[in-house]
Design a protein around this motif. Structure first.
Motif, PDB file in Angstrom:
ATOM      1  N   ILE A 357       2.040  -4.317   1.153  1.00 43.44           N
ATOM      2  CA  ILE A 357       2.187  -3.490   2.354  1.00 43.44           C
ATOM      3  C   ILE A 357       3.378  -2.548   2.244  1.00 43.44           C
ATOM      4  CG2 ILE A 357       2.634  -3.553   4.845  1.00 43.44           C
ATOM      5  CD1 ILE A 357       1.115  -6.201   4.943  1.00 43.44           C
ATOM      6  N   TRP A 376       0.820  -0.107   1.144  1.00 44.41           N
ATOM      7  CA  TRP A 376       0.308   0.619   2.297  1.00 44.41           C
ATOM      8  C   TRP A 376       1.217   1.762   2.707  1.00 44.41           C
ATOM      9  CZ3 TRP A 376      -2.138  -3.166   6.431  1.00 44.41           C
ATOM     10  CH2 TRP A 376      -3.282  -3.747   5.875  1.00 44.41           C
ATOM     11  N   SER A 379       0.050   4.635   1.224  1.00 48.14           N
ATOM     12  CA  SER A 379      -1.370   4.865   1.525  1.00 48.14           C
ATOM     13  C   SER A 379      -2.304   4.320   0.455  1.00 48.14           C
ATOM     14  CB  SER A 379      -1.639   6.375   1.724  1.00 48.14           C
ATOM     15  OG  SER A 379      -0.865   6.870   2.797  1.00 48.14           O
ATOM     16  N   TRP A 381      -4.331   1.495   0.113  1.00 51.93           N
ATOM     17  CA  TRP A 381      -4.826   0.422   0.966  1.00 51.93           C
ATOM     18  C   TRP A 381      -5.411  -0.748   0.194  1.00 51.93           C
ATOM     19  CZ3 TRP A 381      -2.488   1.962   5.006  1.00 51.93           C
ATOM     20  CH2 TRP A 381      -2.439   3.326   5.350  1.00 51.93           C
ATOM     21  N   LEU A 384      -3.330  -4.423  -1.136  1.00 55.24           N
ATOM     22  CA  LEU A 384      -3.190  -5.701  -0.447  1.00 55.24           C
ATOM     23  C   LEU A 384      -4.208  -6.711  -0.976  1.00 55.24           C
ATOM     24  CD1 LEU A 384      -1.833  -7.398   1.732  1.00 55.24           C
ATOM     25  CD2 LEU A 384      -3.491  -6.478   3.386  1.00 55.24           C
TER      26      LEU A 384
END
Length: 465
Positions: A357, A376, A379, A381, A384
């Protein structure tokens, strides 16, 4: 930093007489000094583990835990020399495990490994300390009830079949987690998840301590809080080498890793202590120390990837989540007396997940390299999911192989895992070592024995009369 290795090696060379053009000039002494000192700091952490566990345990088993932590250094130093380093960091191998091309440290001297700033032998020294501390963290599961000999044999075997593969997946350029990629800066998976899960499995296989249920299901009280503080100090100081040294060079990324390490430990200690205060309205020394360790564990995989503000969140989350995780042992009915799984297993998972994250290429690039977007905040995604995959892989491999290894060992004559009921009542220090952490334990026992003998003699005399 970009260095090129221009040395040549004869085909018949054994690695100790390689025809390298002045290695001492090729490597920067600043980097060599930094990693050597980092290795020493990680070594300091191992007796820190022993004192931390010893303080949390019962008085009559205190010395055995300190001894086991030091035995871990000796056993794994040999294992690492023998084949551990080659299985983990050989330059050839498949996606799962290395080979034995550097068996017995063959051809392991001056060629760069891990980083262009490090010769092979220094990288081996540094990573060997990681290999040594991991079973030391796990072996606290024997507290009050585990035999010493099986624990020592277990360290060697476990490092070979559990630690080395997980470390290879994570840090070797050929490893499948490395290429996924699942980011782990300093050992959230190989060190903490694997050791915490190992302790959970070891506790399960040993069974509960005698009298544990009579104690209303509550853990025994720490016998020496001063030892807990001393162990925490050793660990906290040593963690600067553990995380900072994982930059594998003296650069700004290493300094940032040291800064966020200290910050996360501080926040974790405060978070745990406040949680305990809300229940008992008392300030807990053990609570602060436990929280600080949780903060250190949680920041370990993230230290080279996150900004200071993220370290605050990671430290607080580590302290809070690990605090609540200490209740898991009551739910699943496993006597993990030192909360090793809650602190290291769960803490390592928290750190791995939060790396996905809060990890950012901005921090990773401080070593002069070029990283793709990491977490994250960049960006990215999907990262994770990769981090969760790495955590689950380490957990599953460690738990399964630990249970299997212990089950097989327990079938071998002389390697039964648990002490007898009589030895457990005496304590591991007396039953397994014949030595004591505190002289007055032995003196008190001798006085009690003498008193019993006197009473017996008086009773016998009166019967004769």
């Amino acid at each position: 930093m970009s260095l090129e290795y221009n040395g040549t090696t004869d085909k018949a060379d054994d690695g100790y007489s390689s025809h390298v053009h002045d290695l001492n000039e090729f490597y920067d002494t600043g980097h060599l000094t930094f990693l050597t000192m980092s290795a020493v700091l990680v070594l300091l952490m191992i007796p820190g583990v022993g004192f931390f566990y010893s303080g949390l345990a019962r008085r009559k088993s205190a010395l055995s835990l300190i001894l086991l932590s030091m035995v871990s250094v000796a056993v794994i130093s040999f294992q690492w020399f023998f084949w551990g380093y080659s299985l983990t960091f050989s330059r050839t191998g498949n996606a799962f495990l290395g080979d034995l091309t550097q068996f017995g440290l063959m051809k392991t001297v001056g060629q760069p490994n891990g980083s262009s700033a490090l010769p092979d032998i220094l990288f081996c020294l540094y990573q060997g300390m990681f290999a040594a501390i991991t079973p030391a963290l796990a072996i606290g599961a024997v507290a009050d009830r585990g035999r010493m000999l099986p624990a020592i044999v277990f360290m060697f075997l476990w490092s070979t079949v559990v630690y080395d593969p997980i470390a290879y997946w994570t840090w070797n350029a050929n490893g499948w987690l490395f290429n996924l990629p699942s980011y782990d800066f300093a050992g959230g998976g190989p060190v903490h998840i694997s050791s915490g899960t190992c302790a959970l499995a070891y506790s399960l296989m040993l069974g509960k301590r005698t009298g544990y249920n009579r104690n209303n299901g509550l853990p025994y009280r720490p016998h020496n809080v001063t030892h807990v503080v001393l162990g925490t100090v050793f660990l906290w100081v040593g963690w600067f080498g553990f995380n900072g040294g994982s930059a594998l060079a003296m650069n700004i990324r290493a300094i940032m890793a040291c800064f966020v390490t200290n910050l996360a430990a501080s926040c974790g200690g405060i978070a745990w202590m406040l949680l305990d205060y809300r229940l008992e309205k008392k300030w807990s020394t053990v609570g602060f120390c436990s929280g600080a360790i949780c903060g250190l564990v949680a920041i370990t995989p993230a230290a080279g990837f996150v900004k200071p503000w993220a370290a605050v969140i990671i430290g607080v989350c580590g302290g809070i989540i690990c605090n609540f995780a200490t209740k898991l042992k009551f739910v699943i009915g496993v006597d993990d007396g030192l909360d090793i799984f809650a602190v290291h297993g769960v803490g390592g998972m928290v750190g791995n997940i939060l790396t996905g994250i809060f990890g950012t290429a901005t921090i990773a690039n401080l070593d002069g390299g070029e990283y793709d977007p990491i977490g994250w905040v960049d960006s990215n995604w999907v990262q994770l999911g990769y981090q969760i995959a790495g955590s689950l892989a380490a957990f599953a491999w460690s738990f399964t192989l630990t249970c299997l290894l212990l089950f097989l060992m327990n079938l071998i004559p002389g390697l039964s895992l648990r002490v007898s009921a009589e030895e457990e009542e005496l304590g591991l220090d007396d039953g397994q070592l014949g030595e004591f952490a505190y002289d007055y334990v032995e003196v008190t026992r001798q006085i009690g024995t003498s008193a019993n003998h006197s009473e017996t003699e008086l009773a016998t005399g009166s019967e004769k009369a």
